[in-house]
Design an enzyme around this catalytic site. Structure first.
Site, PDB file in Angstrom:
ATOM      1  N   TYR A 153       0.930  -1.195   0.135  1.00 24.48           N
ATOM      2  CA  TYR A 153       0.087   0.018  -0.064  1.00 24.48           C
ATOM      3  C   TYR A 153       0.895   1.205   0.040  1.00 24.48           C
ATOM      4  O   TYR A 153       0.596   2.252  -0.662  1.00 24.48           O
ATOM      5  CB  TYR A 153      -0.815  -0.091   1.205  1.00 24.48           C
ATOM      6  CG  TYR A 153      -1.706   1.079   1.392  1.00 24.48           C
ATOM      7  CD1 TYR A 153      -2.946   1.028   0.611  1.00 24.48           C
ATOM      8  CD2 TYR A 153      -1.540   2.217   2.412  1.00 24.48           C
ATOM      9  CE1 TYR A 153      -4.158   2.085   0.794  1.00 24.48           C
ATOM     10  CE2 TYR A 153      -2.396   3.192   2.560  1.00 24.48           C
ATOM     11  CZ  TYR A 153      -3.656   3.024   1.781  1.00 24.48           C
ATOM     12  OH  TYR A 153      -4.420   4.197   1.848  1.00 24.48           O
ATOM     13  N   LYS A 157       1.169   4.261  -2.835  1.00 26.23           N
ATOM     14  CA  LYS A 157       0.864   5.725  -2.575  1.00 26.23           C
ATOM     15  C   LYS A 157       2.003   6.681  -2.809  1.00 26.23           C
ATOM     16  O   LYS A 157       1.748   7.636  -3.229  1.00 26.23           O
ATOM     17  CB  LYS A 157       0.371   5.656  -1.256  1.00 26.23           C
ATOM     18  CG  LYS A 157      -1.167   5.089  -0.824  1.00 26.23           C
ATOM     19  CD  LYS A 157      -2.213   5.511  -1.660  1.00 26.23           C
ATOM     20  CE  LYS A 157      -3.571   5.038  -1.264  1.00 26.23           C
ATOM     21  NZ  LYS A 157      -4.564   5.315  -2.430  1.00 26.23           N
TER      22      LYS A 157
HETATM   23  P1  NAI Z   1     -13.670   2.604   0.614  1.00 27.60           P
HETATM   24  O1  NAI Z   1     -12.853   1.155   0.544  1.00 27.60           O
HETATM   25  O2  NAI Z   1     -14.486   2.869   1.463  1.00 27.60           O
HETATM   26  O3  NAI Z   1     -13.890   3.063  -0.890  1.00 27.60           O
HETATM   27  C1  NAI Z   1     -13.259   2.237  -1.977  1.00 27.60           C
HETATM   28  C2  NAI Z   1     -14.224   2.545  -3.218  1.00 27.60           C
HETATM   29  O4  NAI Z   1     -13.366   2.052  -4.293  1.00 27.60           O
HETATM   30  C3  NAI Z   1     -15.366   1.380  -3.072  1.00 27.60           C
HETATM   31  O5  NAI Z   1     -16.646   2.135  -3.303  1.00 27.60           O
HETATM   32  C4  NAI Z   1     -14.975   0.402  -3.812  1.00 27.60           C
HETATM   33  O6  NAI Z   1     -16.268  -0.293  -4.405  1.00 27.60           O
HETATM   34  C5  NAI Z   1     -14.175   1.215  -4.969  1.00 27.60           C
HETATM   35  N1  NAI Z   1     -13.225   0.174  -5.597  1.00 27.60           N
HETATM   36  C6  NAI Z   1     -12.675  -0.647  -5.384  1.00 27.60           C
HETATM   37  N2  NAI Z   1     -11.669  -1.423  -6.472  1.00 27.60           N
HETATM   38  C7  NAI Z   1     -12.257  -0.985  -7.363  1.00 27.60           C
HETATM   39  C8  NAI Z   1     -11.814  -1.218  -8.526  1.00 27.60           C
HETATM   40  N3  NAI Z   1     -11.044  -2.148  -8.997  1.00 27.60           N
HETATM   41  N4  NAI Z   1     -12.626  -0.616  -9.683  1.00 27.60           N
HETATM   42  C9  NAI Z   1     -13.670   0.423  -9.091  1.00 27.60           C
HETATM   43  N5  NAI Z   1     -13.703   0.819  -8.136  1.00 27.60           N
HETATM   44  C10 NAI Z   1     -13.195   0.247  -6.848  1.00 27.60           C
HETATM   45  O7  NAI Z   1     -12.182   3.446   0.538  1.00 27.60           O
HETATM   46  P2  NAI Z   1     -11.807   4.916   1.450  1.00 27.60           P
HETATM   47  O8  NAI Z   1     -11.670   4.655   2.652  1.00 27.60           O
HETATM   48  O9  NAI Z   1     -13.147   5.879   0.927  1.00 27.60           O
HETATM   49  O10 NAI Z   1     -10.583   5.428   0.659  1.00 27.60           O
HETATM   50  C11 NAI Z   1     -10.524   5.941  -0.341  1.00 27.60           C
HETATM   51  C12 NAI Z   1      -9.017   6.266  -0.771  1.00 27.60           C
HETATM   52  O11 NAI Z   1      -8.653   7.118   0.323  1.00 27.60           O
HETATM   53  C13 NAI Z   1      -8.394   5.196  -1.167  1.00 27.60           C
HETATM   54  O12 NAI Z   1      -7.512   5.430  -2.241  1.00 27.60           O
HETATM   55  C14 NAI Z   1      -7.589   5.159   0.180  1.00 27.60           C
HETATM   56  O13 NAI Z   1      -6.433   4.284  -0.112  1.00 27.60           O
HETATM   57  C15 NAI Z   1      -7.331   6.462   0.679  1.00 27.60           C
HETATM   58  N6  NAI Z   1      -7.245   6.703   2.126  1.00 27.60           N
HETATM   59  C16 NAI Z   1      -7.990   6.310   3.087  1.00 27.60           C
HETATM   60  C17 NAI Z   1      -7.893   6.339   4.255  1.00 27.60           C
HETATM   61  C18 NAI Z   1      -8.850   6.248   5.470  1.00 27.60           C
HETATM   62  O14 NAI Z   1      -8.464   6.448   6.558  1.00 27.60           O
HETATM   63  N7  NAI Z   1      -9.949   5.696   5.019  1.00 27.60           N
HETATM   64  C19 NAI Z   1      -6.687   6.966   4.786  1.00 27.60           C
HETATM   65  C20 NAI Z   1      -5.488   7.287   3.850  1.00 27.60           C
HETATM   66  C21 NAI Z   1      -5.825   6.999   2.422  1.00 27.60           C
END
Ligand code: NAI
Length: 245
Positions: A153, A157
């Protein structure tokens, strides 16, 4: 509505991506949310409609490079170019490096980094033509500082950060900016699964002693997408309560 400001958000079906979709819709953008989950997209569309915004949705696995390229090129054609691309979709497959399977490494790189490259390449073409573009990628403090258990990861990033800086150098003269937003711990489905002990330990590393919200991240993205941020490129905006100073 300025068609050049068409905004595409990957992973717009839930969490941070959904908050970004809403923030850009409130700015008056025409927003397309891409997600692998039809159910998540339906919810995003419905919640946006309740606020009075129409959000376009496209079900797609962004690891299908050909389909992702075709979709972005089609949208650019239909709406006179892509104005804003937010590479938000991301996954974790955590494990210490000595135990990490090749597949767990490859999958995270494929979704978090490679798909972002494919999307940027497709969107950049119309941005260069229109001499306007905002490429924004959701990185993480894990990519800035490293994080035990996240070799895959954090590599993905940090890769987004390096790629954005390169794209900023390549496309700056065409009016296209490329930046990253690096969230710290955000209250979300991704962090809800962490054990309470891990969450409490994490808070001790955060000067503000609390997790952020999905809107904290979305507001930073909306700012970088705005005209007011037109002279900011190649940057990493940490939204992390001071964690990664
Ligand atoms: P989440 O898991 O709640 O949402 C991710 C979305 O991406 C989901 O709706 C999922 O269906 C979609 N997705 C996953 N694989 C996919 C694919 N192959 N094709 C199309 N859509 C796909 O994640 P969250 O927490 O909202 O995170 C969003 C971004 O923020 C990510 O890049 C994550 O790495 C980053 N991030 C999140 C943090 C956190 O604390 N939640 C902290 C730092 C970064």
């Amino acid at each position: 509505m300025d068609d050049k400001r068409l905004a595409i958000v990957t992973g717009g079906g839930r969490g941070i991506g959904r908050a970004i979709v809403f923030a850009l819709a409130r700015q008056g953008r025409r927003v397309v949310a891409i997600d692998i989950s039809q159910k998540n997209l339906d919810e995003t569309k419905e919640l946006a409609a309740q606020e009075g915004y129409e959000v376009l949705t496209e079900v797609l696995d962004i690891t299908d490079s050909a389909a992702l390229t075709a979709l972005i090129e089609d949208l650019a054609e239909k709406f006179g170019g892509v104005g804003i691309l937010v590479n938000n979709a991301g996954i974790t497959r955590d494990g210490l490096i000595v135990a990490m399977e090749d597949e767990a490494f490859d999958k995270v790189i494929e979704i978090n980094l490679r798909a972002a490259f494919i999307a940027m390449r497709a969107a950049a073409k119309s941005m260069m033509r229109n001499r306007f573009g905002r490429l924004i990628s959701i990185a993480s403090v894990s990519g800035v500082m490293g994080n035990a258990g996240q070799a895959n990861y954090s590599a993905s990033k940090a890769g987004l950060i390096g790629m954005s800086k390169t794209v900023a150098r390549e496309l700056g003269k065409r009016g296209v900016t490329a930046n990253c937003v690096a969230p710290g711990f955000i209250v979300s489905d991704m962090t809800d699964v962490l054990p309470d002990a891990v969450k409490e330990a994490a808070k001790t590393m955060i000067p503000m002693r609390k997790f952020g919200s999905i809107d904290d991240v979305a507001n930073a993205v909306a700012f970088l997408a705005s005209d007011e941020a037109g002279y900011i490129t190649g940057q990493v905006l940490c939204v992390d309560g001071g964690m990664a100073m």
